[in-house]
Enzyme design. Structure first.
Site, mmCIF file in Angstrom:
data_model
loop_
_atom_site.group_PDB
_atom_site.id
_atom_site.type_symbol
_atom_site.label_atom_id
_atom_site.label_comp_id
_atom_site.label_asym_id
_atom_site.label_seq_id
_atom_site.Cartn_x
_atom_site.Cartn_y
_atom_site.Cartn_z
ATOM 1 N N LYS A 149 -5.133 -2.856 -5.800
ATOM 2 C CA LYS A 149 -4.174 -2.596 -4.732
ATOM 3 C C LYS A 149 -3.296 -3.826 -4.557
ATOM 4 O O LYS A 149 -3.615 -4.903 -5.053
ATOM 5 C CB LYS A 149 -4.898 -2.255 -3.417
ATOM 6 N N GLU A 158 -5.060 -4.680 4.245
ATOM 7 C CA GLU A 158 -5.708 -3.433 3.833
ATOM 8 C C GLU A 158 -7.211 -3.657 3.632
ATOM 9 O O GLU A 158 -8.035 -2.831 4.039
ATOM 10 C CB GLU A 158 -5.077 -2.919 2.538
#
Length: 285
Positions: A149, A158
């Protein structure tokens, strides 16, 4: 003939019809700035259809995740990225139709704006430190549900939000599914770093792990990308797939100046892939 004229109109060409024997017609060109390239036109139409297919897949995965994992009185971590747009869209629909009470903790400025613009309840980890579920996207997912990611530069927030959720659900389209990390994603592992240390970290990565680390540059401003936390991002492009991503992740995080990596190892519990044929594939760990 109608289809031909439609394409010509879209391409802003100026065809003229001239009569020939037998009452038929032929197409002639006068003062035309370009020649119709049917191959290019077909290629553009195919690309548009492919892009639409990807968006349909994203929406399908997002809707399935929200319908399955969000319940009344839930505390929800809202991820970042293009697929999350559809998750928030569906969440807003359910909140309105079912009168759900849901608190939303964002993982980025984008996520915060999505929550606010859709009229959802905005919270944070100070007020809501424990979450029932987090829903997020990914740049790549391997067979063990490990992730890369950070393509959007939000991996630190995140990961913090995901780590404080009981259940991390990932939503993605079929392009993100792979047998191993790096199979499809070729932009490297995003690493958020303190600006002061970016050059030493680049050198250390090359010496310890090989490959190449590149400072991510902005596209709409001069200079590097700056994260929501005020840091830089290095994209580490590895040459070979390591035996243990968990060991690599820990090794990178031990380098002074590294804030967080885009490697999400053994964190994901379930993934929803929107497939090319319109179906949804769900994989659990």
């Amino acid at each position: 003939m109608f289809r031909l004229f439609t394409r010509l109109k879209l391409l802003k060409l100026q065809p003229e019809l001239s009569c020939v024997r037998g009452g038929s017609a032929k197409l002639t060109w006068r003062n035309c700035p370009r020649i119709l390239d049917r191959t290019a036109a077909n290629r553009n139409m195919s690309a548009a259809a492919s892009a639409e297919l990807i968006e349909v897949a994203k929406r399908a995965a997002a809707y399935a995740a929200v319908d399955t994992h969000v319940k009344d009185n839930y505390r929800l971590g809202v991820g970042s990225g293009s697929t999350i747009v559809y998750a928030v869209e569906r969440l807003a629909q359910r909140v309105k139709e079912e009168k759900l009470s849901v608190q939303c903790v964002p993982t980025s400025f984008q996520a915060r704006q999505l929550i606010v613009n859709n009229g959802l309840v905005l919270s944070d980890l100070e007020k809501t430190p424990q979450l029932d579920v987090a829903i997020d996207g990914a740049d790549e997912v391997d067979r063990d549900l490990n992730l890369i990611k950070g393509g959007g530069g939000c991996q630190t927030q995140e990961k913090i939000v995901a780590a404080n959720a009981k259940y991390l659900v990932v939503i993605a389209d079929y392009r993100k599914k792979s047998s191993h990390l790096g199979e499809h994603w070729d932009r490297g592992v995003p690493i958020e770093v303190i600006p002061l240390a970016y050059r030493p970290i680049m050198n250390t990565l090359a010496l310890q792990l090989g490959g190449e680390a590149v400072l991510r540059m902005a596209k709409s401003k001069a200079g590097p990308v700056v994260t929501d936390n005020g840091n830089f991002i290095l994209d580490w492009k590895f040459k070979a797939v390591p035996e243990s991503w968990e060991a690599v992740n820990q090794q990178i995080k031990m380098i002074p100046g590294v804030v967080e990596t885009g490697l999400f190892i053994k964190m994901t519990r379930q993934v929803y892939f929107g497939m090319e044929d319109g179906s949804i594939q769900s994989i659990c760990r």
